[in-house]
Motif scaffolding. Structure first.
Motif: not given
Length: 734
Positions: A713-723
């Motif tokens: 999704p657009d707008g996840l906080p910086a530093g998030s890990r995305v799978l």
């Protein structure tokens, strides 16, 4: 076309590396960024807010150059880089009845001076070959004429808009992608393995993975290291064989034979020295040679080991391959023990190869030997105890595969479908006639595997999970899973939303006339045939076929349009049949996919915004079965379940009517099999005390999270890990 490194990053991650260029004139690239965004939206993509802002601050020429390259990459992902024409210009409107259409083709042939005589002769014999009729199988209008006959697509809220996100510095993104692919815990698909080779050549001097869990990946990296003058990483004799295959641009998986090339003296010395060191350190590894005896013989012809007496251990490898030296294989020792009913001896041997022990558990637990019931329980208990003891040394992929196998074995009944699939996607089903596993021992093994996997899974402090990803199967292998967009691992299930389901196939031949036929088989709840749509049944169940194209020198497309509410069967099985010409791996390009839209949207036969899945057609078979659509008996909704199968079929003239039984058998095998999914791992994390939240699709957290979903999704906080599906392999524990 060879992709650039930045294109590889976009293709695998949907992140655009930050372009180089001055940002001293803020807003200079804003107009170009808006044009880029608008062009992306026509293909079903969109710039994230952060990426748009970053591009807007770059020089206009930098943005336009980046846009052209990126648009080409993304359009190829969904199949929008080619022209999709249809035989029936107004498709899906005005598609004729099949027999009326054939009669029209005959009348057109009779009106043509060049074909009248041969058509009359065929009619007098009582049989007409459609392929001899001049109006059959070739486009009768141009692509532009087809477009003028079609209405514009009406945008709908359900249209796909995949977000393209802001990446980091190009060099950092390339290195990160390289490390992810090279260090993957699961085998990569054909395209990803080829991409790894490109990345390895670029990153050979940079950071490297701590380990290479997959041997094929190590071979690709070793080839790059050798070309760069670095020492290859070798610890088995098969590592050397795979490296030789990589240097010859052959098959590092060793499934297909490689034609080895002449090697320079420095390369020959490196390979022989590596072999010598491996065997000198562990002579028992000579036993691995027998598994690829013929490949070793061919390689020996290129390496000339007799010219290098200072490496005698390397020469032993080729002596074993030629049968001049005996090196008893692990398998032969194991089979001898089992032939004598020595299950405990076999188990003791297998403890030295923990992965093999786990793969042999089913056989060990149902071994037939003359013992009392009490003694049988004791031996089986010892097998389970041995497996539990070595579980920490078994790869996560093997643990998960065995866990899935045991779950299906305890649920399956005698005679139930038993599904076999090899690494290239060839599949077959046979009744399961094996004796059942002792329930208590199977349960103990499952509990042991669950405990070991729970121990390995990182306990995420904040795990945010999109519910739509829960039924996606764990990607235990990338082999036989074609590249594309919206493609999920075999066994994955996703909901289908929309009134119209439209399949498409595109192919472009290279040297000979090639005819692919798109078909859709409808099955009842008991897997018997309800009906089908194909070139022999152009209309039915309120659905339409776009018409048969039999030659594709400039590329050809076929479509099937279905109204889901009108389908009376429970299963819809799209398939691509090779009728004549080049196979799926021989064409210049071929791919399959499906679209979803609402009935009022109209639009061209192919609209990239409505594409939900597109995958390359690659495989050794003559019939491709990408997925099956099934209707839930309780809620009436439709779901897709991925298969990625290839049937051998006939050399030519494959038709949906002739493979109905084999297709329905395969469908039953995959539908009734239970696959391990993301839901399973999330459940382990929840039980272990992880902070797991199911995402509502709207609210985004303020602090970094580990996000698992079908799309970022657009707008996840910086530093998030995305799978997401592109890197879901990272969720499989090492």
């Amino acid at each position: 076309m060879v992709p650039t490194l930045e294109q590889l990053v976009v293709r695998h991650t949907l992140r655009l590396p930050v372009p180089s260029g001055s940002t001293t004139t803020p807003g200079q690239g804003a107009a170009a960024a808006r044009q880029f965004d608008a062009a992306l939206m026509t293909a079903g993509f969109k710039l994230s807010s952060a990426l748009f802002a970053r591009l807007a601050g770059l020089p206009r020429e930098t943005v336009t150059g980046t846009a052209a390259e990126t648009l080409d990459t993304l359009r190829r992902r969904v199949g929008d880089h080619v022209r999709h024409n249809v035989y029936f210009r107004d498709f899906p409107a005005n598609v004729p009845d099949t027999h009326d259409f054939w009669a029209w083709c005959v009348s057109e042939a009779l009106a043509d001076d060049s074909s009248r005589a041969s058509t009359l002769a065929q009619l007098s014999s009582g049989m007409v070959d459609l392929l001899t009729l001049p109006s059959y199988g070739t486009y009768l209008h141009t692509y532009e004429e087809m477009l003028t006959a079609q209405d514009e697509l009406i945008a709908a809220a359900g249209d796909r808009l995949t977000v393209l996100h802001l990446g980091g510095e190009p060099a950092e993104e390339v290195s990160e992608l390289y490390l992810a692919l090279a260090g993957s815990t699961t085998p990569l698909g054909e395209e990803a393995l080829a991409d790894l080779a490109v990345l390895a050549a670029e990153c050979v001097g940079g950071p490297q993975p701590g380990e290479f869990p997959v041997r094929e990946n190590r071979a690709v990296v070793n080839a790059a290291r050798l070309r760069a003058g670095a020492s290859p990483l070798l610890d088995t004799v098969t590592d050397v064989l795979r490296l030789a295959c990589a240097l010859a641009d052959g098959d590092v998986t060793l499934r297909e034979p490689t034609r080895f090339r002449a090697l320079s003296r420095p390369v020959r010395r490196t390979l022989l020295a590596g072999l010598d060191a491996v065997v000198a350190a562990s002579p028992a590894k000579l036993a691995d040679v027998a598994a690829h005896r013929e490949a070793w013989k061919r390689l020996g012809e290129r390496l000339h080991p007799h010219e290098y007496p200072k490496w005698p251990h390397a020469a032993e490898v080729f002596a074993v391959a030629r049968g001049e030296k005996v090196a008893r294989s692990f398998d032969s020792r194991l089979e001898e023990l089992l032939d004598h009913g020595d299950v405990l001896g076999a188990t003791a041997l297998l403890k030295s190869a923990p992965g093999r022990l786990f793969r042999s558990l089913d056989r060990l637990l149902r071994a037939d030997w003359e013992e009392t019931p009490v003694r049988q329980r004791e031996v089986r208990g010892a097998v389970v105890a041995a497996a539990t003891a070595v579980a920490p040394a078994v790869s996560g992929r093997v643990l998960l595969s065995v866990r899935e196998h045991l779950d299906n074995r305890r649920r399956g009944a005698f005679g139930a479908p038993r599904l076999f699939v090899n690494g290239s996607g060839s599949a077959w089903v046979t009744p399961d006639t094996r004796a059942g596993l002792p329930a208590s021992h199977a349960e103990r093994l499952i509990e042991s595997i669950d405990a070991e996997l729970s121990r390995r899974l990182p306990l995420a402090e904040n795990l945010l999970v999109d519910p739509e990803v829960l039924d996606v199967a764990l990607p235990l292998s990338g082999k036989a899973v074609a590249s594309g967009v919206g493609v999920l691992p075999r066994g994955s299930v996703t909901a289908i939303e929309g009134e119209l389901l439209r399949f498409f196939v595109y192919w472009k031949q290279t040297a000979q006339s090639t005819d692919y036929d798109l078909s859709a088989l409808m099955l009842k709840a008991d897997y018997s045939t309800q009906s089908w749509l194909s070139y022999t049944a152009l209309t039915g169940v309120e659905g339409e076929h776009s018409g048969d194209i039999t030659d594709a020198p400039d590329g050809a497309s076929e479509f099937i349009n279905l109204r889901l509410g009108a389908v009376r069967g429970r299963y819809i099985v799209p398939q691509v049949n090779l009728f004549s010409g080049e196979g799926f791996e021989e064409t210049e390009e071929s791919f399959f996919g499906f679209m979803l839209r609402e009935s009022e949207q109209q639009g061209r036969p192919f609209e990239p915004r409505t594409v939900r899945m597109k995958s390359d057609l690659r495989g050794p078979g003559r019939v491709a079965l990408p997925l099956v659509f099934l209707r839930d008996e309780d809620d009436g909704r439709w779901y897709a379940k991925w298969m990625h199968f290839h049937l051998r079929g006939r050399p030519a003239s494959n038709r949906v009517e002739e493979n109905r039984v084999s297709v329905s058998t395969l469908v039953r095998g995959v539908v009734e099999r239970r696959y391990l999914t993301i839901r399973y791992l999330v459940g382990l994390l929840t039980v272990a005390g992880g902070n797991v939240t199911l995402w509502d699709g709207k609210t985004l957290p303020e602090e970094p999270v580990t996000y698992i979903g079908l799309e970022r999704p657009d707008g996840l906080p910086a530093g998030s890990r995305v799978l997401t599906p592109g890197n879901l392999r990272d969720i499989v524990p090492a």
